[in-house]
Design a protein around this motif. Structure first.
Motif, PDB file in Angstrom:
ATOM      1  N   ALA A 226       5.809  -5.296  61.597  1.00  0.00           N
ATOM      2  CA  ALA A 226       5.912  -4.518  60.435  1.00  0.00           C
ATOM      3  C   ALA A 226       5.468  -3.122  60.674  1.00  0.00           C
ATOM      4  O   ALA A 226       4.988  -2.758  61.514  1.00  0.00           O
ATOM      5  CB  ALA A 226       5.028  -4.929  59.195  1.00  0.00           C
TER       6      ALA A 226
ATOM      7  N   HIS B 166       6.979  -7.340  54.771  1.00  0.00           N
ATOM      8  CA  HIS B 166       6.548  -8.366  55.492  1.00  0.00           C
ATOM      9  C   HIS B 166       5.064  -7.852  55.953  1.00  0.00           C
ATOM     10  O   HIS B 166       4.799  -8.514  57.067  1.00  0.00           O
ATOM     11  CB  HIS B 166       7.567  -8.820  56.677  1.00  0.00           C
ATOM     12  N   ALA B 167       4.376  -7.128  55.259  1.00  0.00           N
ATOM     13  CA  ALA B 167       3.205  -6.674  55.927  1.00  0.00           C
ATOM     14  C   ALA B 167       2.113  -7.840  56.178  1.00  0.00           C
ATOM     15  O   ALA B 167       2.004  -8.341  55.107  1.00  0.00           O
ATOM     16  CB  ALA B 167       2.878  -5.674  55.146  1.00  0.00           C
TER      17      ALA B 167
END
Length: 348
Positions: free
Chosen positions: A292, A30-31
């Motif tokens: 993240a 989910h960066a």
């Protein structure tokens, strides 16, 4: 900051239960940032701070015994400031066309011309182990912070003349300014964050960071008076800069050395030498969420934010084997492969 070389993989300390706004991190998938550019610098030697000059559209990189200068329009190296032994920090004063560099190996500050990259005058003697530095536009001063006892040398930013010494009583790491005459800095060996007056140089406040230990990177939110101290025991401590109240404790990656706050995204990002950025979102001044732990590269432990493009920069190189241990150096660091030094540029 330390010339730290890390071999261990990322390890996050995830305390159970709710504690001071702490939230467990999301998966790396989910960066919120992606790698935009890899800028090859080459050469030899280690590195420490890097600094963005938004006015000049340049990136300055500490690198061994020199500073490399990158044009952010072309992503090319356009100059070098040589003879900076043990280089740590770089900052610039655009109105004076000068830059300042701390040299930890010989306890000096090198002054250079922003146009020619040539040095100006003789190196300026400083306190022991000058490390981080900061130009404060409010006081028009450059602060050269000592990482051995806190004897911080203060210069006139326009002329380079020594205007005093701030006795900060500790090993000082990354600083910040509120632009109103208050300077903040982490005290690594005392696990504190302090505030002192930019003009009188008197220490005004000292705030303990426990459970955080050995703070290095420092981000700052001047709108909400929030300090973000990145600590070596894998914690980010959020402090109210006016009251000293601890607002939140959050888990971060191993080997941290840098931290930035971007008010446009309300993200705090720590650079972790184990090979990640920890991205924390400021949901409100009292609530923070770890968004993240995204991969970067092993050794990418320092960080700089471009306030115009909102891109984030870090740097690293490839590692070879460590030399054999000796009595003088029982725990040698891994070697750095020549020619592999590079900048990693991240953005949305």
């Amino acid at each position: 900051m330390k010339y730290l070389l890390l071999a261990a993989p990322l390890a996050l300390s995830l305390a159970s239960g709710a504690a001071l706004g702490q939230t467990a991190p999301a998966a790396a998938g989910h960066a919120p940032y992606r790698l935009l550019n890899t800028i090859t610098i080459g050469g030899e030697g280690g590195w420490d701070y890097l600094n963005v000059d938004p006015a000049g559209k340049r990136l300055y990189l500490s690198h061994g015994t020199q500073v490399d200068v990158v044009d952010l329009a072309t992503r090319k190296v356009i100059g070098t400031i040589a003879n900076t032994p043990g280089v740590h920090g770089i900052d610039v004063v655009p109105s004076a066309n000068r830059g300042y560099i701390t040299c930890g190996r010989n306890n000096t500050c090198v002054v250079f011309d922003l146009t020619t990259f040539k040095t100006i005058g003789e190196p300026i003697p400083t306190g022991p182990k000058p490390d981080a530095l900061l130009y404060d536009a409010f006081s028009k001063r450059v602060f050269l912070f000592s990482n051995a006892g806190g004897k911080t040398t203060v210069l006139n930013g326009t002329t380079g003349a020594v205007e005093g010494t701030a006795e900060l009583e500790g090993d000082i790491e990354a600083p910040a300014t509120d632009g109103k005459g208050h300077i903040f800095a982490n005290v690594e060996n005392k696990s504190e964050v302090i505030e002192f007056d930019a003009k009188t140089l008197a220490v005004r406040l000292r705030h303990k960071l426990a459970p955080g230990e050995e703070p290095t990177g420092l981000g700052f939110d001047p709108k909400n008076n929030r300090l973000f101290s990145a600590c070596h025991n894998e914690k980010l401590i959020v402090t109210d800069s006016k009251t000293g109240k601890q607002i939140a404790v959050l888990p971060i990656g191993a080997g941290v050395d840098g931290a930035v706050f971007d008010p446009s995204t309300q993200n705090i990002v720590t650079s972790n030498g184990s090979g990640t950025f920890t991205v924390i979102h400021q949901d409100s001044p009292t609530k923070y969420t770890v968004v993240a732990n995204m991969p970067t590269a092993r050794g990418a432990r320092t960080i700089a934010l471009d306030p115009v493009s909102h891109h984030i920069f870090t740097c690293t190189a490839d590692y070879g084997p460590a030399p054999a241990a000796t009595t003088e150096n029982p725990h040698p660091r891994p070697s750095i492969v020549p020619g592999t030094f590079r900048v990693l540029e991240y953005g949305k």
